[in-house]
Design an enzyme around this catalytic site. Structure first.
Site, PDB file in Angstrom:
ATOM      1  N   LYS A   1      -4.570  19.031 -59.429  1.00 25.38           N
ATOM      2  CA  LYS A   1      -5.864  19.051 -58.744  1.00 25.38           C
ATOM      3  C   LYS A   1      -5.799  19.698 -57.362  1.00 25.38           C
ATOM      4  O   LYS A   1      -4.598  19.740 -56.908  1.00 25.38           O
ATOM      5  CB  LYS A   1      -6.563  17.796 -58.512  1.00 25.38           C
ATOM      6  CG  LYS A   1      -5.806  16.591 -57.886  1.00 25.38           C
ATOM      7  CD  LYS A   1      -6.526  15.202 -57.953  1.00 25.38           C
ATOM      8  CE  LYS A   1      -5.938  14.366 -57.029  1.00 25.38           C
ATOM      9  NZ  LYS A   1      -6.637  12.858 -56.975  1.00 25.38           N
TER      10      LYS A   1
ATOM     11  N   TYR B   1      -6.337  26.140 -24.603  1.00 23.07           N
ATOM     12  CA  TYR B   1      -7.588  25.470 -24.267  1.00 23.07           C
ATOM     13  C   TYR B   1      -7.440  24.018 -23.736  1.00 23.07           C
ATOM     14  O   TYR B   1      -6.455  23.415 -24.113  1.00 23.07           O
ATOM     15  CB  TYR B   1      -8.045  25.302 -25.572  1.00 23.07           C
ATOM     16  CG  TYR B   1      -8.775  26.681 -26.138  1.00 23.07           C
ATOM     17  CD1 TYR B   1      -9.889  27.354 -25.332  1.00 23.07           C
ATOM     18  CD2 TYR B   1      -8.262  26.895 -27.376  1.00 23.07           C
ATOM     19  CE1 TYR B   1     -10.219  28.612 -25.945  1.00 23.07           C
ATOM     20  CE2 TYR B   1      -8.766  28.259 -27.926  1.00 23.07           C
ATOM     21  CZ  TYR B   1      -9.769  28.799 -27.400  1.00 23.07           C
ATOM     22  OH  TYR B   1     -10.241  30.100 -27.696  1.00 23.07           O
TER      23      TYR B   1
END
Length: 379
Positions: free
Chosen positions: A37, A269
């Protein structure tokens, strides 16, 4: 052609190695239901499934029908199980593609039974009864199994192909975790016995995930469900050093720019990194949009020329900066290993990255963006 240097390498030889390890850990006669999955935990379902089918895997497990359809459309012929069940309207496609589904409600049973009757393909809908033994997620509560099985008999177009459950804490090897796993195993065994008492003969009985396979403290099963261990990562730190698995995924990029900065210079940042001395900073084109966790800000490490370099400043959407002051000979264009084994011997494991990012190895592997980061298959 995508010439961006940030790519994922998938080592199929490592996948084969891990599959062999799992085969040796399960009891004789126990088959393997490989969990593929989430695009095979970010590794690419098609190549991984094709390789596992060549190796003789018994069946595949996915999360929902669309993933099962992808397997069938890619040519996979082995049995496929939908672990999360199906949604209304998906019954006919499920049956037509000969895919099995988890079942945990009588409403699901009625819809599947009617669909199998209407399409007249002379094929019953194959179901695996999902029993909730303590996970508290999907499944028929273990104490309601006798009544549920009795009512299930009214649906003549269903075949109870399997019965399964899922452990909640098999990856926790402390006394409390072990005790709860054993309690779940007892509840599961009772559910299996009840099914047989009522005349059902499920072909597949399965509950063991990767953690249970590694712990080798299994209830009776004739199928095991390896997931993360196939990809060379561990369910938790409790299993560190217990199995010589090999990481299948390597996330790599290249140094795009080198820049000397003076003391007091801030990087990225929020100015969360400020140089305390003259430093050499490398800019590398990978960021949180690629699945490189922003929480690795000032924590993550990468490998360049076999040497470790720490993330300097905030992880950006498309870039990270590394302090490479102590990396001898570093140059623009050098390979950077961000996750997985480095050719020079060291490794940034999914477990290491997860610990620094405050998450789990599953999220690390599944999070590497498939749409932005090319997969290259080796071996």
């Amino acid at each position: 052609m995508d010439s961006r240097p940030t790519v994922v390498e998938i080592d199929l030889a490592a996948l084969r190695h891990n599959f062999s390890l799992v085969q040796k850990r399960v009891p004789e006669g126990c088959g393997l239901l490989a969990v593929v999955k989430a695009d095979a935990y970010g590794h690419g379902f098609q190549y991984v499934s094709e390789e596992l089918e060549k190796l003789g895997v018994d069946a595949f497990a996915v999360a929902f029908l669309a993933e099962g359809v992808q397997l069938r459309m890619s040519g996979i012929t082995r049995p496929v199980l939908i672990l999360g069940g199906i949604y209304p309207g998906e019954e006919r496609r499920l049956i037509g593609l000969n895919i099995s589904t988890a079942l945990f409600s009588l409403e699901q049973a009625a819809a599947l039974d009617q669909a199998a009757l209407e399409i007249k393909c002379y094929r019953k809908a194959h179901i695996h009864l999902k029993v909730d033994t303590g996970m508290g997620r999907l499944g028929v509560p273990y104490h309601e199994v006798p009544e549920f099985l009795a009512k299930l008999k009214q649906f003549k177009n269903l075949e109870l192909e399997g019965i399964f459950s899922h452990f909640a804490s098999a990856d926790e090897l402390d006394p409390e975790g072990i005790a709860f796993t054993r309690l779940q195993a007892e509840r599961f065994n009772a559910a299996v016995e009840e099914a047989r008492r009522q005349g059902y003969a499920p072909s597949y009985v399965h509950v063991a995930n990767s953690a249970a396979i590694l712990a080798q403290d299994l209830p009776y099963c004739n199928l095991a469900r390896p997931g993360i261990i196939l990809y060379g990562a561990l369910p938790s730190g409790d299993f560190e050093g217990q199995v010589p698995s090999q990481p299948v995924m390597r996330l790599k990029s290249r140094v795009a720019m080198l820049k000397w900065v003076e003391p007091g210079t801030s990087i990225s940042y929020g100015r969360r990194y400020v140089a305390t001395e003259r430093a050499l900073i490398a800019s590398v084109p990978v960021g949180y949009a690629d699945g490189y966790c922003r929480s690795l800000t000032n924590k993550g490490e990468a490998l360049i020329r076999g040497q470790r370099a720490k993330v300097a400043g905030t992880v950006c959407m498309d870039w990270i900066m590394l302090d490479v002051t102590n990396v001898k000979g570093v140059a623009v264009g050098d390979d950077v290993t961000l996750l997985g084994p480095d050719p020079m011997g060291d490794c940034i494991s999914a477990e290491e990255m997860a610990e620094k990012a405050g998450t789990i190895p599953y999220e690390v592997l599944c999070g590497i963006a498939t749409r932005r980061v090319r997969r290259v298959y080796l071996g």
